[in-house]
Motif scaffolding. Structure first.
Motif, PDB file in Angstrom:
ATOM      1  N   GLU A  89    -109.563 -56.759 -33.386  1.00 15.78           N
ATOM      2  CA  GLU A  89    -110.799 -57.535 -33.541  1.00 15.78           C
ATOM      3  C   GLU A  89    -110.638 -58.933 -32.951  1.00 15.78           C
ATOM      4  O   GLU A  89    -111.481 -59.409 -32.195  1.00 15.78           O
ATOM      5  CB  GLU A  89    -111.182 -57.624 -35.018  1.00 15.78           C
ATOM      6  CG  GLU A  89    -112.451 -58.369 -35.294  1.00 15.78           C
ATOM      7  CD  GLU A  89    -113.700 -57.620 -34.868  1.00 15.78           C
ATOM      8  OE1 GLU A  89    -114.754 -58.273 -34.751  1.00 15.78           O
ATOM      9  OE2 GLU A  89    -113.647 -56.387 -34.643  1.00 15.78           O
ATOM     10  N   ALA A  90    -109.529 -59.590 -33.299  1.00 15.71           N
ATOM     11  CA  ALA A  90    -109.315 -60.970 -32.855  1.00 15.71           C
ATOM     12  C   ALA A  90    -109.030 -61.061 -31.356  1.00 15.71           C
ATOM     13  O   ALA A  90    -109.511 -61.973 -30.688  1.00 15.71           O
ATOM     14  CB  ALA A  90    -108.157 -61.587 -33.651  1.00 15.71           C
ATOM     15  N   GLU A  91    -108.268 -60.118 -30.826  1.00 16.53           N
ATOM     16  CA  GLU A  91    -107.891 -60.165 -29.410  1.00 16.53           C
ATOM     17  C   GLU A  91    -108.990 -59.647 -28.484  1.00 16.53           C
ATOM     18  O   GLU A  91    -109.083 -60.076 -27.347  1.00 16.53           O
ATOM     19  CB  GLU A  91    -106.621 -59.338 -29.158  1.00 16.53           C
ATOM     20  CG  GLU A  91    -105.346 -59.987 -29.648  1.00 16.53           C
ATOM     21  CD  GLU A  91    -104.845 -61.096 -28.731  1.00 16.53           C
ATOM     22  OE1 GLU A  91    -105.543 -61.509 -27.790  1.00 16.53           O
ATOM     23  OE2 GLU A  91    -103.715 -61.564 -28.984  1.00 16.53           O
ATOM     24  N   LYS A 100    -110.677 -52.387 -26.599  1.00 11.94           N
ATOM     25  CA  LYS A 100    -110.144 -52.450 -27.963  1.00 11.94           C
ATOM     26  C   LYS A 100    -109.092 -51.353 -28.168  1.00 11.94           C
ATOM     27  O   LYS A 100    -108.028 -51.599 -28.740  1.00 11.94           O
ATOM     28  CB  LYS A 100    -111.277 -52.313 -28.977  1.00 11.94           C
ATOM     29  CG  LYS A 100    -112.193 -53.528 -29.035  1.00 11.94           C
ATOM     30  CD  LYS A 100    -113.350 -53.262 -29.989  1.00 11.94           C
ATOM     31  CE  LYS A 100    -114.196 -54.493 -30.255  1.00 11.94           C
ATOM     32  NZ  LYS A 100    -114.782 -55.107 -29.101  1.00 11.94           N
ATOM     33  N   VAL A 101    -109.389 -50.149 -27.682  1.00 16.73           N
ATOM     34  CA  VAL A 101    -108.423 -49.046 -27.781  1.00 16.73           C
ATOM     35  C   VAL A 101    -107.148 -49.422 -27.024  1.00 16.73           C
ATOM     36  O   VAL A 101    -106.033 -49.202 -27.510  1.00 16.73           O
ATOM     37  CB  VAL A 101    -109.017 -47.724 -27.238  1.00 16.73           C
ATOM     38  CG1 VAL A 101    -107.963 -46.630 -27.201  1.00 16.73           C
ATOM     39  CG2 VAL A 101    -110.224 -47.283 -28.065  1.00 16.73           C
ATOM     40  N   ALA A 102    -107.299 -50.012 -25.861  1.00 17.90           N
ATOM     41  CA  ALA A 102    -106.142 -50.375 -25.033  1.00 17.90           C
ATOM     42  C   ALA A 102    -105.293 -51.458 -25.700  1.00 17.90           C
ATOM     43  O   ALA A 102    -104.056 -51.418 -25.605  1.00 17.90           O
ATOM     44  CB  ALA A 102    -106.607 -50.816 -23.646  1.00 17.90           C
ATOM     45  N   VAL A 103    -105.912 -52.414 -26.381  1.00 17.77           N
ATOM     46  CA  VAL A 103    -105.145 -53.450 -27.092  1.00 17.77           C
ATOM     47  C   VAL A 103    -104.303 -52.800 -28.196  1.00 17.77           C
ATOM     48  O   VAL A 103    -103.115 -53.090 -28.337  1.00 17.77           O
ATOM     49  CB  VAL A 103    -106.072 -54.549 -27.660  1.00 17.77           C
ATOM     50  CG1 VAL A 103    -105.341 -55.432 -28.672  1.00 17.77           C
ATOM     51  CG2 VAL A 103    -106.633 -55.406 -26.524  1.00 17.77           C
ATOM     52  N   SER A 163     -98.736 -49.280 -21.022  1.00 15.59           N
ATOM     53  CA  SER A 163     -98.951 -50.730 -21.005  1.00 15.59           C
ATOM     54  C   SER A 163     -98.236 -51.411 -22.172  1.00 15.59           C
ATOM     55  O   SER A 163     -98.319 -50.967 -23.312  1.00 15.59           O
ATOM     56  CB  SER A 163    -100.442 -51.055 -21.098  1.00 15.59           C
ATOM     57  OG  SER A 163    -101.146 -50.494 -20.016  1.00 15.59           O
ATOM     58  N   LEU A 164     -97.535 -52.497 -21.863  1.00 17.13           N
ATOM     59  CA  LEU A 164     -96.851 -53.294 -22.886  1.00 17.13           C
ATOM     60  C   LEU A 164     -97.433 -54.693 -23.022  1.00 17.13           C
ATOM     61  O   LEU A 164     -97.069 -55.418 -23.940  1.00 17.13           O
ATOM     62  CB  LEU A 164     -95.360 -53.418 -22.553  1.00 17.13           C
ATOM     63  CG  LEU A 164     -94.525 -52.151 -22.657  1.00 17.13           C
ATOM     64  CD1 LEU A 164     -93.119 -52.387 -22.114  1.00 17.13           C
ATOM     65  CD2 LEU A 164     -94.465 -51.663 -24.099  1.00 17.13           C
ATOM     66  N   TYR A 165     -98.316 -55.061 -22.100  1.00 13.45           N
ATOM     67  CA  TYR A 165     -98.858 -56.416 -22.064  1.00 13.45           C
ATOM     68  C   TYR A 165    -100.346 -56.370 -21.746  1.00 13.45           C
ATOM     69  O   TYR A 165    -100.820 -55.427 -21.106  1.00 13.45           O
ATOM     70  CB  TYR A 165     -98.173 -57.261 -20.971  1.00 13.45           C
ATOM     71  CG  TYR A 165     -96.679 -57.098 -20.945  1.00 13.45           C
ATOM     72  CD1 TYR A 165     -95.882 -57.758 -21.865  1.00 13.45           C
ATOM     73  CD2 TYR A 165     -96.064 -56.266 -20.009  1.00 13.45           C
ATOM     74  CE1 TYR A 165     -94.502 -57.602 -21.855  1.00 13.45           C
ATOM     75  CE2 TYR A 165     -94.684 -56.104 -19.998  1.00 13.45           C
ATOM     76  CZ  TYR A 165     -93.910 -56.769 -20.924  1.00 13.45           C
ATOM     77  OH  TYR A 165     -92.561 -56.600 -20.913  1.00 13.45           O
ATOM     78  N   PHE A 166    -101.052 -57.393 -22.173  1.00 17.21           N
ATOM     79  CA  PHE A 166    -102.421 -57.600 -21.715  1.00 17.21           C
ATOM     80  C   PHE A 166    -102.680 -59.098 -21.725  1.00 17.21           C
ATOM     81  O   PHE A 166    -102.046 -59.848 -22.469  1.00 17.21           O
ATOM     82  CB  PHE A 166    -103.439 -56.849 -22.588  1.00 17.21           C
ATOM     83  CG  PHE A 166    -103.522 -57.326 -24.006  1.00 17.21           C
ATOM     84  CD1 PHE A 166    -104.406 -58.325 -24.387  1.00 17.21           C
ATOM     85  CD2 PHE A 166    -102.705 -56.771 -24.977  1.00 17.21           C
ATOM     86  CE1 PHE A 166    -104.476 -58.765 -25.693  1.00 17.21           C
ATOM     87  CE2 PHE A 166    -102.767 -57.193 -26.281  1.00 17.21           C
ATOM     88  CZ  PHE A 166    -103.656 -58.194 -26.645  1.00 17.21           C
ATOM     89  N   HIS A 189    -109.740 -58.203 -19.659  1.00 16.79           N
ATOM     90  CA  HIS A 189    -108.304 -58.053 -19.873  1.00 16.79           C
ATOM     91  C   HIS A 189    -107.627 -57.248 -18.767  1.00 16.79           C
ATOM     92  O   HIS A 189    -108.135 -56.223 -18.331  1.00 16.79           O
ATOM     93  CB  HIS A 189    -108.019 -57.351 -21.212  1.00 16.79           C
ATOM     94  CG  HIS A 189    -108.153 -58.233 -22.394  1.00 16.79           C
ATOM     95  ND1 HIS A 189    -108.593 -57.783 -23.606  1.00 16.79           N
ATOM     96  CD2 HIS A 189    -107.890 -59.554 -22.554  1.00 16.79           C
ATOM     97  CE1 HIS A 189    -108.597 -58.786 -24.463  1.00 16.79           C
ATOM     98  NE2 HIS A 189    -108.182 -59.859 -23.856  1.00 16.79           N
ATOM     99  N   VAL A 190    -106.466 -57.738 -18.366  1.00 12.91           N
ATOM    100  CA  VAL A 190    -105.594 -57.022 -17.451  1.00 12.91           C
ATOM    101  C   VAL A 190    -104.471 -56.447 -18.303  1.00 12.91           C
ATOM    102  O   VAL A 190    -103.839 -57.170 -19.084  1.00 12.91           O
ATOM    103  CB  VAL A 190    -105.001 -57.973 -16.371  1.00 12.91           C
ATOM    104  CG1 VAL A 190    -104.003 -57.238 -15.498  1.00 12.91           C
ATOM    105  CG2 VAL A 190    -106.117 -58.589 -15.534  1.00 12.91           C
TER     106      VAL A 190
END
Length: 193
Positions: A89-91, A100-103, A163-166, A189-190
């Motif tokens: 939610e916050a990110e 959101k799923v990807a985060v 993915s480990l980063y965004f 977001h990347v």
């Protein structure tokens, strides 16, 4: 006094049964397949990966039969789901649902990676990893959409691009993260590994 002792003893026995038998959100459960069910729908409902469903049930295909009994493997605890949903939610507030799923998936991938801690809580609270932890936004409740995104990420777990980063290139000038291989761009977001 006798009633109080009996109540305390009964409560202790019930708690011990839960602790020692593994009951609760982390326990395996049985599920009887219904018309229209798919492994994906069951994974979404219970917040477990399709891969784990197949593995635990010794399935080599996605075929299901009405009345078939499946074991639903343990999933993350309710408190970890809530924490992950609050981070999502916050990110990713204002980002597309897929973002959101990807985060959430990034956090799950970090738990699996030898580069990061072994639990969702430890990954989220690792020093200087997520801005919402530093600014307190992590403490705000998650939307229903963020909660759904967590369940979808759990069902999808192990099927993505690792993915480990965004990051949001409009909000960070961090050059290190920009050297990582981009896996996908969703909204602002990347995502990278």
């Amino acid at each position: 006094m006798k009633k109080i002792k009996k109540f305390i003893f009964s409560s202790f026995i019930a708690l011990a049964a839960i602790v020692f038998t593994g009951q609760g959100s982390e326990a395996s459960a049985a599920y009887s397949v219904k018309e229209g069910d798919t492994l994906w729908k069951i994974g979404l409902k219970y917040g477990v990966s399709v891969q784990k469903l197949k593995s635990v049930n010794n399935k080599t295909t996605d075929e299901l039969y009405v009345g078939e009994e499946l074991t639903i493997p343990p999933t993350i605890s309710a408190s970890e789901k809530d924490l992950l949903a609050r981070l999502v939610e916050a990110e990713a507030k204002g980002e597309p649902y897929e973002g959101k799923v990807a985060v959430a998936t990034v956090v799950l991938n970090r738990v699996d990676s030898p580069l990061y801690p072994d639990t969702i809580t430890e990954v989220i609270y690792q020093d200087r990893q997520f801005t919402p932890v530093a600014n307190g936004e992590i403490n705000k409740p998650a939307s229903e959409e963020s909660k759904r995104a967590v369940n979808e990420a759990l069902a999808f777990h192990g099927l993505g691009q690792g993915s480990l980063y965004f990051y949001n290139p409009k909000k960070t000038d961090d050059q290190w993260v920009r050297t990582k291989n981009t896996t996908i761009v969703i909204g602002d977001h990347v995502f990278a590994k």
